[in-house]
Enzyme design. Structure first.
Site, mmCIF file in Angstrom:
data_model
loop_
_atom_site.group_PDB
_atom_site.id
_atom_site.type_symbol
_atom_site.label_atom_id
_atom_site.label_comp_id
_atom_site.label_asym_id
_atom_site.label_seq_id
_atom_site.Cartn_x
_atom_site.Cartn_y
_atom_site.Cartn_z
ATOM 1 N N LYS A 78 0.819 -1.223 0.000
ATOM 2 C CA LYS A 78 0.000 0.000 0.000
ATOM 3 C C LYS A 78 0.843 1.258 0.000
ATOM 4 O O LYS A 78 0.597 2.164 -0.771
ATOM 5 C CB LYS A 78 -0.858 0.069 1.278
ATOM 6 C CG LYS A 78 -2.142 -0.661 1.260
ATOM 7 C CD LYS A 78 -3.031 -0.256 2.436
ATOM 8 C CE LYS A 78 -2.398 -0.142 3.789
ATOM 9 N NZ LYS A 78 -1.916 -1.279 4.481
ATOM 10 N N ARG A 91 -9.867 2.287 8.925
ATOM 11 C CA ARG A 91 -9.592 0.879 9.199
ATOM 12 C C ARG A 91 -10.664 0.245 10.069
ATOM 13 O O ARG A 91 -10.592 -0.949 10.331
ATOM 14 C CB ARG A 91 -8.260 0.757 9.943
ATOM 15 C CG ARG A 91 -7.046 0.542 9.051
ATOM 16 C CD ARG A 91 -5.811 0.680 9.925
ATOM 17 N NE ARG A 91 -4.733 -0.147 9.565
ATOM 18 C CZ ARG A 91 -3.565 0.307 9.093
ATOM 19 N NH1 ARG A 91 -3.390 1.588 8.854
ATOM 20 N NH2 ARG A 91 -2.587 -0.514 8.852
ATOM 21 N N ARG A 103 11.082 -6.753 5.194
ATOM 22 C CA ARG A 103 11.124 -5.320 5.498
ATOM 23 C C ARG A 103 11.674 -5.096 6.900
ATOM 24 O O ARG A 103 12.427 -4.168 7.149
ATOM 25 C CB ARG A 103 9.711 -4.725 5.380
ATOM 26 C CG ARG A 103 9.681 -3.219 5.592
ATOM 27 C CD ARG A 103 8.347 -2.641 5.206
ATOM 28 N NE ARG A 103 7.336 -2.870 6.225
ATOM 29 C CZ ARG A 103 6.048 -2.547 6.085
ATOM 30 N NH1 ARG A 103 5.623 -2.005 4.969
ATOM 31 N NH2 ARG A 103 5.191 -2.759 7.050
ATOM 32 N N ARG A 107 11.661 -1.870 11.401
ATOM 33 C CA ARG A 107 10.422 -1.340 11.998
ATOM 34 C C ARG A 107 10.047 -2.186 13.192
ATOM 35 O O ARG A 107 10.011 -3.412 13.108
ATOM 36 C CB ARG A 107 9.297 -1.384 10.945
ATOM 37 C CG ARG A 107 8.888 -0.009 10.476
ATOM 38 C CD ARG A 107 7.823 -0.094 9.436
ATOM 39 N NE ARG A 107 6.519 -0.433 9.995
ATOM 40 C CZ ARG A 107 5.381 -0.252 9.333
ATOM 41 N NH1 ARG A 107 5.389 0.268 8.128
ATOM 42 N NH2 ARG A 107 4.231 -0.588 9.879
ATOM 43 N N ARG A 155 -1.063 -8.152 13.431
ATOM 44 C CA ARG A 155 -1.569 -7.095 12.546
ATOM 45 C C ARG A 155 -2.474 -7.677 11.454
ATOM 46 O O ARG A 155 -3.478 -7.081 11.092
ATOM 47 C CB ARG A 155 -0.401 -6.310 11.936
ATOM 48 C CG ARG A 155 0.230 -5.356 12.959
ATOM 49 C CD ARG A 155 1.594 -4.868 12.543
ATOM 50 N NE ARG A 155 1.577 -4.148 11.300
ATOM 51 C CZ ARG A 155 2.606 -4.094 10.455
ATOM 52 N NH1 ARG A 155 3.731 -4.737 10.716
ATOM 53 N NH2 ARG A 155 2.510 -3.401 9.351
HETATM 54 P P1 AMP Z 1 0.596 1.122 8.650
HETATM 55 O O1 AMP Z 1 1.899 1.780 8.355
HETATM 56 O O2 AMP Z 1 -0.528 1.678 7.830
HETATM 57 O O3 AMP Z 1 0.684 -0.381 8.565
HETATM 58 O O4 AMP Z 1 0.225 1.470 10.166
HETATM 59 C C1 AMP Z 1 1.083 1.099 11.220
HETATM 60 C C2 AMP Z 1 0.323 1.083 12.538
HETATM 61 O O5 AMP Z 1 -0.200 2.394 12.818
HETATM 62 C C3 AMP Z 1 -0.886 0.168 12.585
HETATM 63 O O6 AMP Z 1 -0.541 -1.181 12.866
HETATM 64 C C4 AMP Z 1 -1.700 0.810 13.719
HETATM 65 O O7 AMP Z 1 -1.142 0.509 14.990
HETATM 66 C C5 AMP Z 1 -1.469 2.295 13.457
HETATM 67 N N1 AMP Z 1 -2.504 2.824 12.525
HETATM 68 C C6 AMP Z 1 -2.316 3.278 11.265
HETATM 69 N N2 AMP Z 1 -3.472 3.679 10.722
HETATM 70 C C7 AMP Z 1 -4.436 3.457 11.648
HETATM 71 C C8 AMP Z 1 -5.842 3.631 11.686
HETATM 72 N N3 AMP Z 1 -6.510 4.116 10.624
HETATM 73 N N4 AMP Z 1 -6.502 3.306 12.830
HETATM 74 C C9 AMP Z 1 -5.844 2.829 13.894
HETATM 75 N N5 AMP Z 1 -4.510 2.598 13.926
HETATM 76 C C10 AMP Z 1 -3.811 2.916 12.819
#
Ligand code: AMP
Length: 187
Positions: free
Chosen positions: A13, A88, A127, A133, A144
């Protein structure tokens, strides 16, 4: 263009959203990136978000919605945006609808990147080795994916019912996936 890009962790993404946003000339708004920037900067928001992120859980809706509302009122987002990683949860879907509706705006398209889950776990672990990370360890990656399946995958049905959803195969080379995305948006 007001777009959402959805897909499980590791679907590519972030990479595709950045390419697509550049192509369309709209800001790429990634809630994960905004949270990570806050964690790195040690802000109160970052401190709160970090404990959820490190566990592979979602940051509470109230915190996330406030952050997105603030971001969407900025000037660069008025003519369009590409949201990556938001909404989400169903509560976030409702909140986004009301944020946009207040300004007479609505989403134009929701794209779901579909991938093979085993492949995704492999990508995320790679990654993790490359970028370090803190939420890419195997246990957290599995958590996740579980949270995505429970809380976010059902959102695609909501957007499908609204006639907004386009499913794109996210497997294969980055450039091929980008080409598929652009072709779908041209339709
Ligand atoms: P991502 O980089 O999009 O995978 O996001 C990393 C982490 O940020 C996720 O595993 C959540 O802990 C938090 N996060 C990102 N976007 C959201 C969202 N829309 N709602 C809640 N937590 C989020």
């Amino acid at each position: 263009m007001r777009l959402l890009l959805m897909g499980p962790p590791g679907a590519g993404k972030g990479t595709q959203a950045a390419l697509l946003a550049g192509h369309l000339g709209v800001p790429h708004i990634s809630t994960g990136d905004i949270f990570r920037a806050n964690v790195a900067g040690g802000s109160p928001l970052g401190l709160e978000a970090k404990r959820y992120m490190d566990a592979g859980d979602y940051v509470p809706d109230s915190v996330t919605n406030d952050m997105v509302r603030d971001r969407l009122t900025q000037t660069d987002a008025q003519a369009g945006f590409l949201l990556d990683g938001y909404p989400r949860t169903l509560a976030q879907v409702d909140e986004l609808d009301s944020m946009l509706g207040r300004n007479g705006q609505a989403l134009d398209r929701v794209i779901e990147l579909t991938v093979d889950v085993d492949e995704v776990v492999g990508r995320l672990l790679k990654r993790s080795a490359e970028q370090g990370r803190s939420d890419d360890t195997e246990d957290v990656v599995r958590r996740r994916l579980e949270v995505y399946g429970e809380q976010t995958a059902p959102l695609t049905a909501v957007y499908d019912a609204k006639g907004l959803l386009v499913r794109i195969d996210g497997m294969g080379e980055v450039a091929d996936v980008t080409a598929r995305l652009l072709a779908a948006l041209d339709d």
